[in-house]
Design a protein around this motif. Structure first.
Motif, PDB file in Angstrom:
ATOM      1  N   ALA A 177      36.782  29.928  34.764  1.00  0.00           N
ATOM      2  CA  ALA A 177      35.797  29.164  34.521  1.00  0.00           C
ATOM      3  C   ALA A 177      36.606  27.970  33.768  1.00  0.00           C
ATOM      4  O   ALA A 177      36.450  27.116  34.120  1.00  0.00           O
ATOM      5  CB  ALA A 177      34.968  29.711  33.507  1.00  0.00           C
ATOM      6  N   GLN A 178      37.706  27.736  33.389  1.00  0.00           N
ATOM      7  CA  GLN A 178      38.368  26.970  32.629  1.00  0.00           C
ATOM      8  C   GLN A 178      38.709  25.793  33.681  1.00  0.00           C
ATOM      9  O   GLN A 178      39.124  25.735  35.067  1.00  0.00           O
ATOM     10  CB  GLN A 178      39.581  27.283  32.123  1.00  0.00           C
ATOM     11  N   ASP A 179      38.678  24.246  33.284  1.00  0.00           N
ATOM     12  CA  ASP A 179      38.789  23.611  34.327  1.00  0.00           C
ATOM     13  C   ASP A 179      40.868  22.964  34.210  1.00  0.00           C
ATOM     14  O   ASP A 179      41.449  23.760  33.210  1.00  0.00           O
ATOM     15  CB  ASP A 179      38.747  21.822  33.408  1.00  0.00           C
ATOM     16  N   SER A 182      42.535  22.140  30.806  1.00  0.00           N
ATOM     17  CA  SER A 182      42.931  23.367  30.136  1.00  0.00           C
ATOM     18  C   SER A 182      42.937  24.344  30.284  1.00  0.00           C
ATOM     19  O   SER A 182      43.352  25.126  29.327  1.00  0.00           O
ATOM     20  CB  SER A 182      40.644  24.147  29.578  1.00  0.00           C
ATOM     21  N   PHE A 183      42.853  24.627  31.792  1.00  0.00           N
ATOM     22  CA  PHE A 183      44.104  25.947  31.819  1.00  0.00           C
ATOM     23  C   PHE A 183      45.535  25.639  32.116  1.00  0.00           C
ATOM     24  O   PHE A 183      46.522  26.500  31.450  1.00  0.00           O
ATOM     25  CB  PHE A 183      43.737  25.816  33.650  1.00  0.00           C
ATOM     26  N   ALA A 184      45.973  24.787  32.336  1.00  0.00           N
ATOM     27  CA  ALA A 184      47.651  23.600  32.083  1.00  0.00           C
ATOM     28  C   ALA A 184      47.760  23.865  30.763  1.00  0.00           C
ATOM     29  O   ALA A 184      48.828  24.596  30.599  1.00  0.00           O
ATOM     30  CB  ALA A 184      47.424  22.189  32.405  1.00  0.00           C
ATOM     31  N   ALA A 185      46.685  23.344  29.090  1.00  0.00           N
ATOM     32  CA  ALA A 185      46.693  23.687  28.568  1.00  0.00           C
ATOM     33  C   ALA A 185      47.641  25.384  27.692  1.00  0.00           C
ATOM     34  O   ALA A 185      48.650  25.265  26.965  1.00  0.00           O
ATOM     35  CB  ALA A 185      45.757  23.123  27.736  1.00  0.00           C
ATOM     36  N   ASN A 186      46.412  26.368  28.152  1.00  0.00           N
ATOM     37  CA  ASN A 186      46.235  26.901  27.761  1.00  0.00           C
ATOM     38  C   ASN A 186      47.513  27.802  28.209  1.00  0.00           C
ATOM     39  O   ASN A 186      48.541  28.744  27.744  1.00  0.00           O
ATOM     40  CB  ASN A 186      45.213  27.862  28.269  1.00  0.00           C
ATOM     41  N   GLN A 187      48.724  27.173  29.122  1.00  0.00           N
ATOM     42  CA  GLN A 187      49.361  28.113  30.097  1.00  0.00           C
ATOM     43  C   GLN A 187      50.612  27.344  28.880  1.00  0.00           C
ATOM     44  O   GLN A 187      51.186  28.529  28.666  1.00  0.00           O
ATOM     45  CB  GLN A 187      49.953  27.867  31.408  1.00  0.00           C
ATOM     46  N   GLN A 188      50.588  26.399  28.824  1.00  0.00           N
ATOM     47  CA  GLN A 188      51.608  25.622  27.575  1.00  0.00           C
ATOM     48  C   GLN A 188      51.520  26.753  26.233  1.00  0.00           C
ATOM     49  O   GLN A 188      53.561  27.286  26.597  1.00  0.00           O
ATOM     50  CB  GLN A 188      51.494  24.563  27.890  1.00  0.00           C
ATOM     51  N   ARG A 189      50.690  26.948  25.710  1.00  0.00           N
ATOM     52  CA  ARG A 189      50.856  27.180  24.803  1.00  0.00           C
ATOM     53  C   ARG A 189      51.016  28.724  24.865  1.00  0.00           C
ATOM     54  O   ARG A 189      51.909  29.165  23.779  1.00  0.00           O
ATOM     55  CB  ARG A 189      49.485  27.123  23.960  1.00  0.00           C
ATOM     56  N   SER A 190      50.839  29.177  25.873  1.00  0.00           N
ATOM     57  CA  SER A 190      51.296  31.167  25.874  1.00  0.00           C
ATOM     58  C   SER A 190      52.285  30.637  26.716  1.00  0.00           C
ATOM     59  O   SER A 190      53.443  31.956  26.046  1.00  0.00           O
ATOM     60  CB  SER A 190      50.179  31.671  26.790  1.00  0.00           C
ATOM     61  N   VAL A 191      53.112  30.348  27.310  1.00  0.00           N
ATOM     62  CA  VAL A 191      54.455  30.711  27.995  1.00  0.00           C
ATOM     63  C   VAL A 191      55.215  29.607  26.495  1.00  0.00           C
ATOM     64  O   VAL A 191      56.720  29.997  26.929  1.00  0.00           O
ATOM     65  CB  VAL A 191      54.309  28.900  29.147  1.00  0.00           C
ATOM     66  N   SER A 215      44.139  35.102  42.139  1.00  0.00           N
ATOM     67  CA  SER A 215      45.086  36.278  41.701  1.00  0.00           C
ATOM     68  C   SER A 215      45.424  36.514  40.314  1.00  0.00           C
ATOM     69  O   SER A 215      45.678  37.117  40.448  1.00  0.00           O
ATOM     70  CB  SER A 215      46.211  35.596  42.287  1.00  0.00           C
ATOM     71  N   VAL A 216      45.751  35.426  39.361  1.00  0.00           N
ATOM     72  CA  VAL A 216      46.293  35.759  38.334  1.00  0.00           C
ATOM     73  C   VAL A 216      45.486  36.428  37.539  1.00  0.00           C
ATOM     74  O   VAL A 216      45.584  37.361  36.866  1.00  0.00           O
ATOM     75  CB  VAL A 216      46.706  34.490  37.555  1.00  0.00           C
ATOM     76  N   ALA A 217      44.094  35.241  37.431  1.00  0.00           N
ATOM     77  CA  ALA A 217      43.216  35.978  36.831  1.00  0.00           C
ATOM     78  C   ALA A 217      42.521  37.381  37.230  1.00  0.00           C
ATOM     79  O   ALA A 217      42.270  38.667  36.603  1.00  0.00           O
ATOM     80  CB  ALA A 217      41.784  35.340  36.640  1.00  0.00           C
ATOM     81  N   ASP A 218      42.679  37.696  37.900  1.00  0.00           N
ATOM     82  CA  ASP A 218      42.058  39.759  38.549  1.00  0.00           C
ATOM     83  C   ASP A 218      43.285  39.914  38.646  1.00  0.00           C
ATOM     84  O   ASP A 218      42.514  41.275  38.280  1.00  0.00           O
ATOM     85  CB  ASP A 218      41.944  38.878  40.573  1.00  0.00           C
ATOM     86  N   ALA A 219      44.178  39.977  38.686  1.00  0.00           N
ATOM     87  CA  ALA A 219      45.224  41.092  38.540  1.00  0.00           C
ATOM     88  C   ALA A 219      45.395  41.233  36.650  1.00  0.00           C
ATOM     89  O   ALA A 219      45.855  42.525  36.522  1.00  0.00           O
ATOM     90  CB  ALA A 219      46.620  40.618  38.977  1.00  0.00           C
ATOM     91  N   MET A 220      45.026  40.284  36.131  1.00  0.00           N
ATOM     92  CA  MET A 220      45.329  40.251  34.590  1.00  0.00           C
ATOM     93  C   MET A 220      44.279  40.906  33.634  1.00  0.00           C
ATOM     94  O   MET A 220      43.954  42.251  33.020  1.00  0.00           O
ATOM     95  CB  MET A 220      45.131  38.743  34.282  1.00  0.00           C
TER      96      MET A 220
END
Length: 300
Positions: A177-179, A182-191, A215-220
């Motif tokens: 559901a992330q736009d 938001s997805f890119a920002a969350n990715q940056q924080r996590s990595v 694919s990433v969301a389903d595998a996670m």
């Protein structure tokens, strides 16, 4: 572990828990299956290296050179996987982990390997455990790099199967559901917490950008919703687990993180658990010589 630590770990693994696949130097694709591609380097005893979430096999380049390069002694042959939907590889429909497990067991039979060693990082380590549980005749020694049998149970060891699956479904929905911003920002924080050097973080981020979000969301979700803590008792393969703790030091001391590893693997007979002292999630970047040494000693 505190709730904040679970949230941190889940986010860390959830958005971009990494691992690996293949385009190692001198490696050429030799086989393609719907759930993964394979590249092979070297000659000798086979070693399979399994990728994790949203990663490229470039992460194993140093490992392949050390274990399967021309100067390696003893000689080995590295088979490096690149999972569907990650780092530019075409996606597949359905349960990626289930398909990858079944197809990898078939690949081992096709190649007439005799219980190859299997090295998996993060989600790749989880997949290695699952293969050894369900296909014991196909699995040799296991090296599990910073992965747990039940990631979703780190906060609440008594969590039920139904609760885990509910949590995983919520995580999948939230990730989808992330736009984009938001997805890119969350990715940056996590990595940012997965490796120490900026150039390594940038490389990991690029792999994630080239991965299919669904694919990433389903595998996670498959990873977070599965509990192998009891099933690992069925593993007959000698197993080495390499864990990390330094990225979580603000949430829990070393002893607490190591205790989670030991608790989750307590049903696995003879398991060896060794904690890296300075490396974050990508041990192969933060402390490669230590990781190579641990693997080489274990595979002797």
């Amino acid at each position: 572990m505190t709730h904040r630590l679970l949230h941190h770990c889940a986010t860390l693994f959830a958005t971009f828990a990494m691992a690996v696949a293949s385009h190692a130097a001198q490696a050429a694709p030799v086989s393609t299956h719907p759930a993964f591609q394979v590249a092979v380097t070297g000659q000798g005893a086979p070693v399979i290296l399994i990728p994790g979430l949203a990663s490229s096999g470039e992460v194993w380049q140093g490992t392949v050179a050390r274990l399967c390069g021309a100067a390696a002694r003893p000689q080995r042959q590295c088979h490096v996987l690149n999972l569907a939907g990650f780092a530019g590889v075409p996606k597949v429909e359905g349960d990626l982990l289930a398909q990858a497990e079944t197809q990898l067991a078939g690949y081992i039979r096709e190649q007439q390997m005799e219980k190859p060693a299997i090295v998996g990082h993060s989600l790749g380590g989880f997949l290695a455990l699952k293969l050894a549980i369900d296909h014991p005749q196909q699995a040799g020694k296991l090296v599990i790099v910073d992965a747990l049998p039940a990631l979703g149970a780190t906060q609440l060891p008594s969590i039920t199967k139904e609760q885990l699956q509910g949590m995983a479904a919520q995580m999948r929905s939230a990730m989808r559901a992330q736009d984009d911003a938001s997805f890119a920002a969350n990715q940056q924080r996590s990595v940012a917490g997965m490796a120490s050097k900026p150039e390594d973080v940038a490389r990991i981020l690029d792999w994630g950008k080239r991965s299919d979000r669904n694919s990433v969301a389903d595998a996670m979700a498959s990873l977070m919703g599965t509990d192998l803590r009891q099933d690992v008792a069925r593993i007959a393969s000698p197993t080495l687990v390499l864990g990390t703790w330094i990225a979580y030091k603000d949430y829990a001391p070393r002893a607490a993180t190591e205790a989670v590893f030991r608790s989750q693997y307590q049903q696995l007979p003879g398991v060896q658990i060794v904690m890296a002292e300075t490396a974050r999630h990508f041990i192969m970047y933060d402390d490669p010589d230590w990781m190579y040494g641990q693997i080489e000693q274990f595979l002797k």
